[in-house]
Design a protein around this motif. Sequence first.
Motif, short mmCIF file in Angstrom:
data_model
loop_
_atom_site.label_atom_id
_atom_site.label_comp_id
_atom_site.label_asym_id
_atom_site.label_seq_id
_atom_site.Cartn_x
_atom_site.Cartn_y
_atom_site.Cartn_z
N ASP A 36 -77.97 33.13 -2.37
CA ASP A 36 -79.35 33.06 -2.87
C ASP A 36 -80.05 34.43 -2.77
O ASP A 36 -81.27 34.49 -2.59
CB ASP A 36 -80.15 32.02 -2.08
CG ASP A 36 -79.85 30.61 -2.55
OD1 ASP A 36 -78.85 30.42 -3.27
OD2 ASP A 36 -80.61 29.69 -2.21
N TYR A 96 -75.47 31.40 -6.71
CA TYR A 96 -75.50 29.93 -6.55
C TYR A 96 -76.47 29.27 -7.53
O TYR A 96 -76.24 28.15 -7.97
CB TYR A 96 -75.90 29.63 -5.11
CG TYR A 96 -75.69 28.21 -4.68
CD1 TYR A 96 -74.41 27.73 -4.40
CD2 TYR A 96 -76.77 27.33 -4.51
CE1 TYR A 96 -74.22 26.42 -3.98
CE2 TYR A 96 -76.59 26.04 -4.09
CZ TYR A 96 -75.32 25.58 -3.83
OH TYR A 96 -75.13 24.28 -3.41
N HIS A 97 -77.56 29.99 -7.88
CA HIS A 97 -78.56 29.41 -8.78
C HIS A 97 -78.56 30.08 -10.16
O HIS A 97 -79.54 29.98 -10.89
CB HIS A 97 -79.95 29.48 -8.14
CG HIS A 97 -80.04 28.72 -6.86
ND1 HIS A 97 -79.91 27.35 -6.80
CD2 HIS A 97 -80.22 29.13 -5.57
CE1 HIS A 97 -80.02 26.95 -5.53
NE2 HIS A 97 -80.20 28.01 -4.77
N HIS A 131 -76.07 29.69 4.01
CA HIS A 131 -77.31 29.54 4.78
C HIS A 131 -77.66 28.06 4.82
O HIS A 131 -77.00 27.24 4.20
CB HIS A 131 -78.44 30.40 4.22
CG HIS A 131 -78.93 30.01 2.86
ND1 HIS A 131 -78.15 30.09 1.73
CD2 HIS A 131 -80.13 29.53 2.44
CE1 HIS A 131 -78.85 29.69 0.68
NE2 HIS A 131 -80.05 29.33 1.09
N ASP A 141 -79.93 22.51 -0.17
CA ASP A 141 -79.08 22.48 -1.38
C ASP A 141 -77.72 23.13 -1.13
O ASP A 141 -76.82 23.04 -1.96
CB ASP A 141 -79.78 23.16 -2.56
CG ASP A 141 -80.34 24.53 -2.23
OD1 ASP A 141 -80.91 24.68 -1.13
OD2 ASP A 141 -80.21 25.45 -3.05
N HIS A 142 -77.53 23.73 0.05
CA HIS A 142 -76.25 24.37 0.40
C HIS A 142 -75.47 23.57 1.44
O HIS A 142 -74.24 23.68 1.50
CB HIS A 142 -76.49 25.81 0.88
CG HIS A 142 -77.14 26.65 -0.16
ND1 HIS A 142 -76.45 27.60 -0.89
CD2 HIS A 142 -78.41 26.63 -0.65
CE1 HIS A 142 -77.28 28.14 -1.77
NE2 HIS A 142 -78.47 27.58 -1.64
N GLN A 155 -82.65 33.87 -6.99
CA GLN A 155 -82.52 32.58 -7.65
C GLN A 155 -82.34 32.84 -9.15
O GLN A 155 -81.61 33.76 -9.50
CB GLN A 155 -83.69 31.69 -7.29
CG GLN A 155 -83.70 31.40 -5.78
CD GLN A 155 -83.70 29.94 -5.43
OE1 GLN A 155 -84.11 29.09 -6.19
NE2 GLN A 155 -83.26 29.61 -4.23
ZN LIG Z 1 -80.33 27.66 -2.70
#
Ligand SMILES: [Zn+2]
Length: 322
Positions: free
Chosen positions: A248, A294-295, A142, A146-147, A251
């Motif tokens: 995501d 991812y987080h 997305h 941060d991606h 989170q």
């Molecule tokens: Zn993110």
Amino acid sequence: MSALTRRSLIAGSAVATLAAGAEPLAAAAPPAGKQAPGIYRYKIGSFELTALYDGIWYRPIGDKFIRNAPFTEVEHALDVAFMPHDKLETPFTTLIVNTGKKLVLIDTGTGGQIAPTAGMIGDNLAAAGISPKAVDQIVISHFHPDHINGIKDKDNALIFANAEILVPEPEWAYWMDDATMNAAPADQKLTFLNQRRIFSDIAKQVTRYTPGKEVAPGIVTLAAPGHTPGHTVFAIHSGEQSLMVLSDTAQHPAIFARHPDWQAAFDVDGDQAVATRKKLFDRAAADRMLVTGYHFPFPACGHLIKTASGYEHVPLPWQPTL
Ligand SMILES: [Zn+2]
């Protein structure tokens, strides 16, 4: 015998040191003063995966962070997870998939443009022995910064010069639409402008995929809307093994797996984000699938189990062999 407290433990060891007549020895070696590289390898069938740590952002939060829960409950969840009340630990872990035919990078990190404690992907790629030029495909989940920011450096040059860039078509349709940008609240304008900085001058090189499509052999994209309209997750299959890349969908799991109903301020459609999270987490828990988020705390892979009130993330232990 009295209960052992931290104070009595420290006092006891000092007495023992004195009793032995020993001076504490000075360390012979200087301290390293820095962390070791953030890379972790594992296998899915014949595919070799490398989790690459990009760093962490201590995201400031306040009483508006969760839209549908009182902040006292959020503070309690943060206490349970040993986190401060005013910041959410937000680590970033990207994933390299070596299918044997292609080197695929899923999401690109912050490009060193979000927090001083993030932007380590270049160093960690080097530590993993991977040249940015060797990456064949970048697959984006997305369009949050941060991606995507790691597609380019601060001077707008492509970091992965030879990679085909694949993005979800519904993400492109939403964020790159100027009418949507103009109607967005002022505090979201920077997100739209950042997407134009990354994509406008390379639009012809960007391939838009429809979620559901297999973007490389063994890497299937799945629509997971809510966090953003085109938010996408990935099912990676090789041989008898599989991995769900949750992007995501949640989170930090200590907050959002344990409280799957919570809607974060940054979710574009909070109700849909919650429905998507529960659907994917239920499936991962029922099928005992390996997942990565991812987080999630590095190396970000493990399993999800269902609990009475939500889910618990069970991290994968370090494995010395692949
Ligand atoms: Zn993110």
